[in-house]
Design a protein around this motif. Structure first.
Motif, PDB file in Angstrom:
ATOM      1  N   ARG A 386       0.827  -1.207   0.000  1.00  0.00           N
ATOM      2  CA  ARG A 386       0.000   0.000   0.000  1.00  0.00           C
ATOM      3  C   ARG A 386       0.859   1.254   0.000  1.00  0.00           C
ATOM      4  O   ARG A 386       0.550   2.225  -0.720  1.00  0.00           O
ATOM      5  CB  ARG A 386      -0.923  -0.010   1.229  1.00  0.00           C
ATOM      6  N   GLN A 389       2.189   1.824  -3.357  1.00  0.00           N
ATOM      7  CA  GLN A 389       1.123   2.315  -4.228  1.00  0.00           C
ATOM      8  C   GLN A 389       0.895   3.808  -4.012  1.00  0.00           C
ATOM      9  O   GLN A 389       0.710   4.572  -4.972  1.00  0.00           O
ATOM     10  CB  GLN A 389      -0.156   1.529  -3.952  1.00  0.00           C
ATOM     11  N   LEU A 390       0.917   4.253  -2.755  1.00  0.00           N
ATOM     12  CA  LEU A 390       0.709   5.664  -2.455  1.00  0.00           C
ATOM     13  C   LEU A 390       1.845   6.527  -2.988  1.00  0.00           C
ATOM     14  O   LEU A 390       1.633   7.680  -3.393  1.00  0.00           O
ATOM     15  CB  LEU A 390       0.560   5.863  -0.944  1.00  0.00           C
ATOM     16  N   GLN A 391       3.074   5.991  -2.980  1.00  0.00           N
ATOM     17  CA  GLN A 391       4.196   6.765  -3.504  1.00  0.00           C
ATOM     18  C   GLN A 391       4.041   7.043  -5.000  1.00  0.00           C
ATOM     19  O   GLN A 391       4.537   8.048  -5.506  1.00  0.00           O
ATOM     20  CB  GLN A 391       5.507   6.017  -3.256  1.00  0.00           C
ATOM     21  N   LEU A 395      -0.919  13.007  -5.338  1.00  0.00           N
ATOM     22  CA  LEU A 395      -1.849  13.400  -4.278  1.00  0.00           C
ATOM     23  C   LEU A 395      -1.430  14.731  -3.681  1.00  0.00           C
ATOM     24  O   LEU A 395      -0.235  15.084  -3.685  1.00  0.00           O
ATOM     25  CB  LEU A 395      -1.879  12.345  -3.164  1.00  0.00           C
ATOM     26  N   LEU A 400      -2.775  12.745   0.962  1.00  0.00           N
ATOM     27  CA  LEU A 400      -1.774  11.751   1.376  1.00  0.00           C
ATOM     28  C   LEU A 400      -1.920  11.416   2.854  1.00  0.00           C
ATOM     29  O   LEU A 400      -1.903  10.245   3.247  1.00  0.00           O
ATOM     30  CB  LEU A 400      -0.372  12.269   1.080  1.00  0.00           C
ATOM     31  N   LYS A 403      -4.937   9.184   3.486  1.00  0.00           N
ATOM     32  CA  LYS A 403      -4.748   7.797   3.059  1.00  0.00           C
ATOM     33  C   LYS A 403      -3.764   7.069   3.961  1.00  0.00           C
ATOM     34  O   LYS A 403      -3.918   5.872   4.237  1.00  0.00           O
ATOM     35  CB  LYS A 403      -4.289   7.760   1.603  1.00  0.00           C
ATOM     36  N   LEU A 404      -2.738   7.767   4.443  1.00  0.00           N
ATOM     37  CA  LEU A 404      -1.815   7.148   5.407  1.00  0.00           C
ATOM     38  C   LEU A 404      -2.537   6.828   6.713  1.00  0.00           C
ATOM     39  O   LEU A 404      -2.315   5.771   7.315  1.00  0.00           O
ATOM     40  CB  LEU A 404      -0.622   8.072   5.660  1.00  0.00           C
TER      41      LEU A 404
END
Length: 593
Positions: A386, A389-391, A395, A400, A403-404
């Motif tokens: 995950r 994926q966020l990196q 965003l 960010l 989502k974190l």
């Protein structure tokens, strides 16, 4: 049957909701009403169509129904002289009516009588002046909770009519009257202490229980409703075991024996802290059953240091075995390193450390290590993927952080093993595995630290005591799954507590069946046994006669070979079939014979 309209004002408008209702005559000449079908809002033409349908249906079921005698002429009665004692049956006109569930209801009644609850409640819930058998109403509620739990409205509207409870109890539809079902709730709570005393005696007589070890734990059940305005109401926000922190809840504290047999329970406010409940329960059990050498097994969040000190100072001392937060290992780790391992059972070894009139038990289970390690790896793998994926997403900083935060809430244990650094002004971040924290977690996976004031030093016995806590957790799982303690449809606190009381009674029947199965048919659970018994149905066999009468045979179906074997193993014998009945003679036109 007839149509009934209910008017409700909503958003400034009047709405009319329609239902089909049936009148049924019960004992004492009274008439009770049963809701057959809910129609909702219908227009005038639909209302007229329903009224015509009801009229046709009632014509078919009335006493003036078309006769079928001429359709089935008898051709085997030649040579038989007329005799009032001879009944000529039209076997070709045999009909089966009202199939209903009989087996599970009979088993529930057998368990009820096995615990002598029929005698107990007959003494404490006497019949009303109108002849209402409150003890039978309570049994119906308990059997419903045991067999097919749901709301009292569903019990009244459909479930009771689909069962053979009326046949088994020698009663009628009055037992399912909603006013009686709700009225029974207000008569129960005053007998709670007497019930606990009664059950203690029955557990001892049936299963030779000694009550030397008591298991204590708490759970919560939530309500999907607004917080109550009454400050005395126990529905409050608190720590939710169901992870529904948005809902108000109540807390249920339960004491069971190592065999899973319940001794007592209490309903507490939803914001009750676990550590504040033990002192009152210790006094409750001592007041109810007297002082004795008892061993209390609890999880680590229940007792406080102050209460444990009181238990040690008590005369005689109240013995305990409780879990201990893993953080205490930091203080005892060096002392434990010098102690030898003892084998408690295959795959489990323990170390014993006496300290300050207590004994610390450090246990290591290979099975638990494998389970916890697998769970940790799965969550850590998901979190790592995950974060990658966020990196790769474009965003904003706020998006960010949200989502974190969502990822952290899903796997908080894995989150603690990752070092994450978010840029102060941008939307970028870096992350990496904290190997020092991971090594600490690896050392503590599958390991438990217990503490006790028992003089017993046998590691096998100490470990077996703690493992028995699973019986409390099993009781809570049964209440929430098999007996469906929630959703709770009641609004008044008195009825909510009575609902828990009925669920407790149903659990007593459930666990009694489980104990019987454990010794006589260990491959079956209580739920699977109830399902097998539920396959036995009861039907009404109706056979018309040539003189206008009707022979009624009420019969339950014969059990399948598998159920016959189970009955034999449980030493149960089905009752005799009900005797046949024949209706009164009717006037029959000559041309129909």
């Amino acid at each position: 049957m007839f149509l009934r309209a209910t008017t409700r004002k909503k958003d400034g408008k009047l709405h009319h909701y329609w239902s089909i209702v049936e009148n049924r005559r019960v004992a004492g000449g009274r008439v009770v009403q049963r809701h057959v079908l809910y129609l909702g809002e219908i227009n005038s033409s639909q209302e007229l169509a329903w009224r015509k349908s009801i009229e046709v249906l009632e014509d078919k079921g009335s006493a003036s129904a078309p006769r079928t005698y001429a359709l089935f002429p008898e051709d085997r009665c030649e040579g038989i002289l007329p005799d009032e004692s001879i009944v000529r049956l039209k076997l070709r006109a045999l009909q089966l009516h009202r199939p209903r569930q009989w087996g599970a209801c009979w088993l529930a009644l057998t368990l009820w009588q096995m615990l002598d609850l029929d005698v107990f409640w007959a003494e404490r819930l006497p019949s009303s002046r109108k002849g209402t058998r409150w003890d039978l109403v309570l049994f119906v509620l308990t059997a419903y909770r045991l067999i097919e739990p749901g709301s009292e409205w569903r019990l009244h509207r459909e479930w009771y009519g689909r069962t053979a409870l009326a046949d088994l109890l020698g009663a009628d539809d009055a037992l399912a009257d909603p006013h009686l079902l709700y009225g029974c709730h207000s008569r129960l709570l005053e007998h709670k202490e007497a019930l606990f005393n009664h059950l203690r005696g029955r557990w001892r007589d049936l299963f030779n229980v000694t009550f030397e070890v008591l298991l204590y734990d708490l759970t919560s059940t939530y309500f999907e409703s607004d917080p109550p305005l009454d400050e005395k109401d126990k529905r409050r926000h608190g720590y939710s075991r169901d992870h529904r922190f948005d809902c108000v809840q109540i807390v249920i504290a339960l004491i069971v024996t190592p065999e899973g047999l319940p001794l007592a329970y209490e309903v507490l406010p939803g914001n009750t802290n676990d550590s504040t409940t033990l002192r009152a329960f210790l006094a409750k059990i001592e007041r109810q059953y007297g002082k004795a050498q008892r061993i209390w097994c609890m999880d680590r969040g229940i007792p406080t240091e102050e209460v444990l000190a009181e238990m040690r100072r008590s005369e005689p001392p109240v013995q305990y075995l409780v879990g201990t937060p893993k953080g205490r290992l930091n203080r005892l780790e060096k002392s434990l390193l010098t102690k030898p391992w003892h084998s408690a059972r295959p795959g489990v070894k323990v170390k014993l450390l006496p300290e300050n009139n207590e004994l610390y038990v450090f246990a290591e289970s290979q099975d638990r290590i494998a389970k916890e390690r697998s769970m940790r790896r799965r969550k850590l793998k998901w979190l790592w993927a995950r974060l990658a994926q966020l990196q790769g997403m474009e965003l904003s900083r706020d998006e960010l952080l949200m989502k974190l935060g969502s990822a952290k809430s899903k796997v908080p244990a894995a989150w603690r093993l990752i070092d994450i650094k978010v840029e102060e002004h941008g939307a970028g971040f870096t992350y990496g595995l904290n190997r020092k924290k991971l090594r600490i977690v690896l050392r503590r996976e599958g390991r438990y630290l217990l503490r006790t004031n028992l003089t017993e030093t046998d590691p096998v016995k100490l470990w077996s005591y703690y493992l028995q806590l699973v019986q409390v957790e099993e009781a809570f799982r049964t209440l929430k799954s098999d007996l469906a303690i929630r959703p709770i449809f009641h609004q008044r606190m008195e009825r909510i507590e009575a609902h828990v009381f009925i669920s407790f009674l149903a659990y007593c029947l459930y666990v009694t069946l489980g104990r019987q199965l454990k010794s006589l048919a260990p491959g079956l659970t209580s739920r699977s046994a109830l399902e097998k018994f539920a396959a036995v149905q009861m039907v009404d066999v109706r056979i018309p006669t040539t003189d206008g009468r009707e022979l009624l045979l009420t019969r339950y179906t014969q059990p399948e070979p598998e159920l016959k074997l189970l009955l034999e193993r449980l030493h149960l014998e089905l009752p005799a079939q009900p005797p046949p009945k024949i209706s009164a003679a009717q006037t029959v036109p000559a041309n129909t014979l």
